[in-house]
Design an enzyme around this catalytic site. Structure first.
Site, PDB file in Angstrom:
ATOM      1  N   HIS A 426     -33.005  57.955  75.009  1.00 14.95           N
ATOM      2  CA  HIS A 426     -34.283  59.592  75.279  1.00 14.95           C
ATOM      3  C   HIS A 426     -33.011  59.812  75.775  1.00 14.95           C
ATOM      4  O   HIS A 426     -32.484  60.867  77.084  1.00 14.95           O
ATOM      5  CB  HIS A 426     -35.129  58.925  76.528  1.00 14.95           C
ATOM      6  CG  HIS A 426     -35.828  60.251  76.743  1.00 14.95           C
ATOM      7  ND1 HIS A 426     -35.690  61.353  76.892  1.00 14.95           N
ATOM      8  CD2 HIS A 426     -36.984  59.914  77.046  1.00 14.95           C
ATOM      9  CE1 HIS A 426     -36.928  61.882  77.157  1.00 14.95           C
ATOM     10  NE2 HIS A 426     -37.793  61.463  77.077  1.00 14.95           N
ATOM     11  N   ARG A 427     -31.717  59.216  75.630  1.00 16.18           N
ATOM     12  CA  ARG A 427     -30.489  59.910  76.830  1.00 16.18           C
ATOM     13  C   ARG A 427     -29.321  61.008  75.821  1.00 16.18           C
ATOM     14  O   ARG A 427     -29.099  61.732  76.204  1.00 16.18           O
ATOM     15  CB  ARG A 427     -29.022  58.486  76.553  1.00 16.18           C
ATOM     16  CG  ARG A 427     -29.731  57.553  77.590  1.00 16.18           C
ATOM     17  CD  ARG A 427     -29.068  56.698  77.325  1.00 16.18           C
ATOM     18  NE  ARG A 427     -28.410  55.353  76.162  1.00 16.18           N
ATOM     19  CZ  ARG A 427     -27.669  55.255  75.616  1.00 16.18           C
ATOM     20  NH1 ARG A 427     -27.250  54.382  77.054  1.00 16.18           N
ATOM     21  NH2 ARG A 427     -27.943  54.364  74.853  1.00 16.18           N
TER      22      ARG A 427
END
Length: 455
Positions: A426-427
């Protein structure tokens, strides 16, 4: 007089720090040629035959089969320049040490000298014996910490010490120049574990104050008795370390979708009906779909430099695919998959899969992936939430393709349905990007003609 040279476990590359002896290819007294394989070892990535850079007579071997050695530990000793045996069976005399070794100790390198038939001889002036590693000296309890840098070169030793809260500055190394070896750390761990036991023997037994009271807490590992213990080393150990690191460092999320794969299966059958053409697998078609999707969504073909706090988007797609073998789960890598066709990618997948089954994959073929495709449908399951193959940013999981009720063109019909799941870091992107990638993959599965736009 012959000169005895020591051959140490070489650096096998790819950041490997240790290897396990699987099979000795020579015995004490055997004659070896320069660059002749002398031992087969298993690293965390592959099985490797290690060639010896010296030619002569084996005088000692260090470690039994199953022993794990750190890089730089002695493997064997060779008597170089032994005179010819009167019977004519001894090794030819060496002209000196300059030509006695090639210095090439990695598989695939060497002088190409022809192999020499094994001959058992006892070299003159050298006592041939199997060397048995001696136990390290007992660690002196609580010595003063050593000033300056700690004499440790192995990351494995440092990690082992950290896991057991062991201060390396208080250890006396048994290696050359005081080098702290793994055996030193393990000995200190055992001593620390035995110390509380010895103290508890001297204490009087105390009964619980009440029937509901519990004794002092005991670790789950020490309380288990009679269970089988399987060492986490080799491939399984490497996989365990990588997956644990992935869970610690990567904030992953998973999305999934069901897709109608009927048209994809029909397209594959049509491709494979061409006489004389090589067969195209479903995995190869999915791999080609992945490369097309990554071209549209390059955020998922990236990695995160945590120290620099930067996302690094990678220009090439090196596609890994999960393969289950007798040695455990491995992930061979198809290099530059973005430049390949379904046919060429399929041929490379087949070649690497065969190498995985025979245990002949090299470390280079198991590293450097930028995105992984995981076909767990071969195990007869529909869905999964894959763990990202650190340091990659995403993995596509594919379930089994089975007939299911499906609404097709407004009518209920039986169609070939597959579940697709994408686990992503999700980064590197948000759910919109991940969803767009997965939806494009599903659209290509349902309508393979969409791929023609990117060919």
């Amino acid at each position: 007089m012959p000169q005895v040279l020591e051959f140490k476990l070489p650096d096998l590359g790819e950041g490997l720090t240790e290897a396990e002896i699987v099979r000795w290819l020579v015995e004490v007294g055997d004659v070896v040629a320069i660059d002749q394989p002398v031992v087969e070892v298993e690293t965390a990535k592959a099985m490797v035959e290690v060639p010896c850079p010296y030619g002569g007579v084996v005088t000692a071997r260090f470690g039994d089969e199953g022993t794990e050695l750190p890089v730089g530990a002695p493997l064997l000793t060779v008597a170089v320049g032994s005179p010819v045996d009167p019977s004519g069976e001894g090794p030819a005399a060496d002209s000196g040490t300059e030509d006695s070794g090639s210095g090439n100790v990695l598989v695939g390198y060497g002088t190409g000298a022809p192999p020499v038939r094994r001959r058992r001889v006892r070299p003159q002036g050298v006592k041939a014996a199997v060397a048995v590693p001696t136990a390290p000296e007992a660690v002196v309890p609580e010595p003063e910490p050593v000033a300056g840098p700690v004499a440790v070169v192995s990351p494995l030793v440092r990690r082992l010490a950290r896991q057991h809260d062991l201060d390396l500055r208080r250890l006396a190394g048994s290696g050359p120049d005081g080098l702290i070896l793994r055996a030193d750390v393990e000995s200190a761990i055992r001593s620390a574990a035995e110390a509380p036991v010895a103290e508890s023997v001297a204490e009087p037994a105390v009964a619980p104050a009440a029937s509901g009271a519990s004794a002092s807490p005991v670790s789950s590992a020490s309380s288990v008795s009679g269970g089988e213990r399987v060492a986490l080393r080799g491939v399984r150990g490497a996989v365990a370390d990588k997956l644990s690191r992935s869970r610690r460092e990567i904030p992953d999320a998973t999305c999934w979708v069901d897709a109608d794969a009927t048209e994809l299966m029909a397209a594959r059958a049509s491709m494979n009906s061409v006489a004389g053409a090589s067969k195209v697998s479903v995995l190869a078609l999915l791999a080609r779909i992945c490369t097309a999707a990554l071209a549209r969504y390059p955020e998922l073909n990236s990695t995160v430099d945590q120290e620099a706090r930067e996302i690094v988007r990678l220009p090439q797609v090196h596609l890994g695919f999960a393969a289950q073998t007798e040695r455990g789960l491995v992930v061979p890598v198809v290099r530059d998959a973005h430049e390949g066709t379904a046919e060429s990618i399929g041929a490379e997948i087949a070649r690497l899969t065969e190498a995985a089954r025979t245990g002949t994959l090299t470390p280079a073929q198991l590293t450097g992936g930028t995105f992984t495709l995981n076909n767990y449908g071969v195990f007869g399951v529909d869905g999964s939430t894959p763990i990202i193959n650190h340091p990659e940013a995403a993995m596509l999981g594919v379930g089994r393709i089975v007939p299911k009720p499906w609404v097709h063109e407004g009518q209920l019909a039986v169609r070939q349905v597959v579940q697709l799941s994408l686990t992503f870091d999700h980064r590197v992107c948000d759910g919109g990007t991940a969803g767009g990638f997965l939806r494009y993959v599903a659209d290509c599965v349902e309508r393979p003609a969409l791929l023609l736009r990117s060919l």
